[in-house]
Design a protein around this motif. Structure first.
Motif, short mmCIF file in Angstrom:
data_model
loop_
_atom_site.label_atom_id
_atom_site.label_comp_id
_atom_site.label_asym_id
_atom_site.label_seq_id
_atom_site.Cartn_x
_atom_site.Cartn_y
_atom_site.Cartn_z
N VAL A 154 49.96 91.94 35.33
CA VAL A 154 50.47 93.31 35.27
C VAL A 154 49.54 94.24 36.06
O VAL A 154 49.99 95.11 36.82
N GLU A 155 48.24 94.04 35.88
CA GLU A 155 47.26 94.87 36.58
C GLU A 155 47.36 94.68 38.10
O GLU A 155 47.35 95.65 38.87
N ALA A 156 47.47 93.41 38.53
CA ALA A 156 47.59 93.14 39.97
C ALA A 156 48.89 93.70 40.53
O ALA A 156 48.91 94.26 41.63
N TYR A 157 49.96 93.56 39.77
CA TYR A 157 51.27 94.06 40.18
C TYR A 157 51.23 95.59 40.33
O TYR A 157 51.64 96.15 41.36
N ALA A 158 50.71 96.25 39.30
CA ALA A 158 50.65 97.72 39.33
C ALA A 158 49.77 98.21 40.47
O ALA A 158 50.06 99.23 41.11
N GLY A 159 48.69 97.48 40.74
CA GLY A 159 47.81 97.87 41.81
C GLY A 159 48.42 97.73 43.19
O GLY A 159 48.09 98.48 44.12
N ILE A 210 55.56 81.41 34.72
CA ILE A 210 54.12 81.18 34.59
C ILE A 210 53.36 82.47 34.28
O ILE A 210 52.16 82.56 34.52
N GLY A 211 54.05 83.46 33.74
CA GLY A 211 53.39 84.71 33.41
C GLY A 211 53.43 85.73 34.52
O GLY A 211 52.71 86.74 34.47
N GLY A 212 54.27 85.50 35.52
CA GLY A 212 54.47 86.46 36.60
C GLY A 212 55.73 87.28 36.38
O GLY A 212 56.41 87.13 35.36
N PRO A 213 56.09 88.13 37.34
CA PRO A 213 57.27 88.97 37.18
C PRO A 213 58.57 88.26 37.54
O PRO A 213 58.57 87.27 38.29
N VAL A 214 59.66 88.76 37.02
CA VAL A 214 60.99 88.33 37.43
C VAL A 214 61.26 88.89 38.82
O VAL A 214 60.81 89.99 39.16
N GLY A 215 61.98 88.14 39.65
CA GLY A 215 62.39 88.65 40.96
C GLY A 215 61.59 88.11 42.13
O GLY A 215 61.77 88.56 43.25
N ILE A 216 60.70 87.15 41.87
CA ILE A 216 59.93 86.55 42.95
C ILE A 216 59.77 85.05 42.65
O ILE A 216 59.45 84.65 41.54
N GLY A 217 60.07 84.24 43.64
CA GLY A 217 59.92 82.79 43.54
C GLY A 217 59.53 82.25 44.89
O GLY A 217 59.15 83.01 45.80
N ALA A 218 59.61 80.94 45.05
CA ALA A 218 59.26 80.36 46.34
C ALA A 218 59.94 79.01 46.51
O ALA A 218 60.19 78.29 45.54
N LEU A 219 60.24 78.71 47.76
CA LEU A 219 60.64 77.37 48.14
C LEU A 219 59.52 76.80 49.00
O LEU A 219 59.17 77.37 50.03
N VAL A 220 58.96 75.70 48.54
CA VAL A 220 57.93 75.00 49.30
C VAL A 220 58.64 73.98 50.17
O VAL A 220 59.33 73.09 49.66
N ILE A 221 58.48 74.11 51.49
CA ILE A 221 59.19 73.27 52.45
C ILE A 221 58.19 72.47 53.25
O ILE A 221 57.31 73.05 53.90
N SER A 270 54.84 89.47 45.43
CA SER A 270 54.10 88.31 45.91
C SER A 270 52.67 88.32 45.39
O SER A 270 52.12 87.28 45.01
N VAL A 271 52.05 89.50 45.39
CA VAL A 271 50.69 89.63 44.86
C VAL A 271 50.65 89.23 43.39
O VAL A 271 49.75 88.50 42.94
N ALA A 272 51.65 89.69 42.63
CA ALA A 272 51.71 89.33 41.21
C ALA A 272 51.93 87.84 41.03
O ALA A 272 51.32 87.20 40.15
#
Length: 384
Positions: A18-23, A201-212, A240-242
Motif C-alpha cells: 500500500v505504501e509503495a502503491y501510494a508513493g 500475493i498481497g498486491g493490488p487488483v488490476g495488474i498481472g503479468a504474462l511471462v513469455i 507495476s510498482v505495487a
C-alpha cells in the motif's frame, strides 16, 4: 470481527505494498516519454518488472505486464494460437479456470479452434496418458493450471511440458492460484508462457503479468504503440510498482500454511465426519481445503458462515445471479447435487491457528442448519 478465509479469491494488500502503491501514484511521466520525468517513470517500471521476473526465476524481458490474470491467460491462449496458425487443435481440461475455458470456447466459435478436452481424475489430476496420445504436430498449444483454483490439486507441469516438447508444442500454465504459495521456476518448467496476478500475493487488483519465454511467439491482443513485447498501451507505473513490491516480499510460508491446512482438514473430519475432502489429498496447494457436505447447499453454508463471521467460498460459478454447480467438480466426475454442496476454505499469510480453530468450532452448527434448510425445501408443501 470477520475472519477472512477466502485468500484464493483475493488477498489483503500488504501494508508495505500500500505504501509503495501510494508513493508511486503521484509520479508524473509516461514511461515511453524521453524527457527526464518519463525516464524516471520508466526506471520505476523496469525495477518493478525485474522484481516480478525474479520472483519466478525469469528474465525481465520475458515479463509483459497486463491488467490482471484474466488478460494474461487470454493473451497466452489466443496469442499462441494465432501465432501457430494453421495448427488449430488445443489441448486443455474442463477443470480449468473460466478465464481459460471461456477463451477456448471463444476461439472455437470465432477462430475455428478444435478443443480436445483432456480428462481429469476424481482428484482433478490431468490424464497424462490421454494427453500423450492426443499430442501431434497439428496441435497449436496445450494449456493447463499449475494448481487448481477450486480444489487445490497440483498439476505435473514439467511432465506436461516434456510430453508436448516432443511434438514442438508450446505449453501455457495458469499459475495465478499457485503464485506466492509454491516456488515457481519458469526456466526449469519447460513452459512457453506463465500467467500470474498481483492481487493473489498481497498486491493490488488490476495488474498481472504474462511471462513469455524468449523462444516463444505470441501474437498481441492489443495493437497501438508496442510499448511491451506482447502488449500495446501506456503502462500502469503505480500498479507495476505495487506488483513488484508484493513480488519482492514473497516468503517461504509453505510449511506454516501446510500445517494450518492439515489442522483445518483434520478438524473438519472430526467436527463433521460426513464431509468429503476434494482434490488431491497430498499434492495440493498449501492453503487450500475443499469439501463437499452431503445434504447441504454450498450457498446456504456460505451465508450461514458469513453471518457467523467467516468469509469462505463455494468455489462455484454464479452467472446472471443463478448459482451453478462447480464445473471443476463435474469434470472430476461428481454429480450435480453433490457438486452443489461444496465449500472452499483458503488460508493466507495472516491466517492464525485461532482462526482455524474458530472456523472448525462454528462449522457443525452451520452444516446442521444448512441440512435442515435443504430438507425443508425438499418436503412437499401442503396448502390451498
Amino acid at each position: 470481527m470477520v475472519i477472512y478465509l477466502d485468500h484464493a479469491a483475493t488477498t489483503p494488500m500488504l501494508p508495505a505494498v500500500v505504501e509503495a502503491y501510494a508513493g508511486a501514484l503521484p509520479v508524473v511521466g509516461n514511461p515511453s516519454s524521453i524527457h527526464s520525468q518519463g525516464q524516471n517513470a520508466k526506471r520505476m517500471l523496469e525495477e518493478a518488472r525485474e522484481a516480478v521476473a525474479l520472483s519466478v526465476g525469469a528474465d525481465s524481458v520475458e515479463v509483459t505486464f497486463t491488467s490482471g490474470g484474466t488478460e494474461a491467460i487470454n493473451l497466452a491462449i489466443k496469442g499462441l494460437f494465432w501465432a501457430r496458425a494453421p495448427r488449430n487443435r488445443i489441448l486443455a481440461t474442463r477443470a480449468e479456470h473460466h478465464a481459460t475455458i471461456d477463451a477456448l470456447e471463444w476461439l472455437q466459435q470465432h477462430e475455428g479452434a478444435v478443443i480436445d478436452w483432456v480428462p481429469v481424475s476424481d482428484t482433478g489430476l490431468i490424464d497424462l496418458d490421454y494427453l500423450n496420445a492426443a499430442l501431434s504436430d497439428d496441435v497449436a498449444l496445450v494449456t493447463t493450471l499449475w494448481a487448481n483454483n477450486e480444489v487445490g490439486t497440483l498439476q505435473p507441469v514439467r511432465a506436461v511440458a516434456d510430453l508436448a516438447a516432443a511434438h514442438g508444442v508450446p505449453v501455457h500454465a495458469d499459475a495465478v492460484s499457485a503464485y506466492g504459495y509454491l516456488r515457481l521456476d519458469f526456466p526449469s518448467s519447460g513452459l512457453a508462457a506463465l500467467s500470474i496476478s498481483a492481487h493473489k500475493i498481497g498486491g493490488p487488483v488490476g495488474i498481472g503479468a504474462l511471462v513469455i519465454a524468449r523462444s516463444a511467439t505470441v501474437t498481441p491482443l492489443f495493437h497501438g504503440g508496442s510499448q511491451q513485447r506482447a502488449r500495446s498501451g501506456t503502462m500502469d507505473v503505480a500498479g507495476s510498482v505495487a506488483f513488484g513490491a508484493a513480488a519482492s516480499m514473497i516468503e517461504s510460508d509453505q510449511s506454516r500454511l501446510v500445517a494450518l491446512r492439515d489442522r483445518l482438514i483434520d478438524g473438519v473430519a472430526v467436527a463433521v465426519p460426513s464431509a468429503i475432502l476434494r482434490g488431491d489429498p497430498i499434492h495440493r496447494l498449501p492453503g487450500n481445503a475443499h469439501f463437499t457436505f452431503p445434504g447441504c447447499e454450498g450457498d446456504s453454508l456460505l451465508f450461514l458462515l458469513d453471518v457467523a463471521g467467516f468469509s469462505v467460498s463455494t468455489g462455484s460459478a454464479c452467472q446472471a445471479g443463478v448459482p451453478e454447480a462447480s464445473h471443476v467438480l463435474l469434470a472430476m466426475g461428481l454429480d450435480e447435487p453433490t457438486a452443489r454442496g461444496a465449500l472452499r476454505i483458503t488460508l493466507g499469510h495472516a491466517t492464525t491457528v485461532a482462526e482455524v480453530n474458530a472456523f472448525v468450532a462454528a462449522l457443525p452448527d452451520a452444516v446442521a442448519r444448512a441440512r435442515a434448510a435443504g430438507y425443508a425445501d425438499r418436503e412437499p408443501h401442503l396448502g390451498h
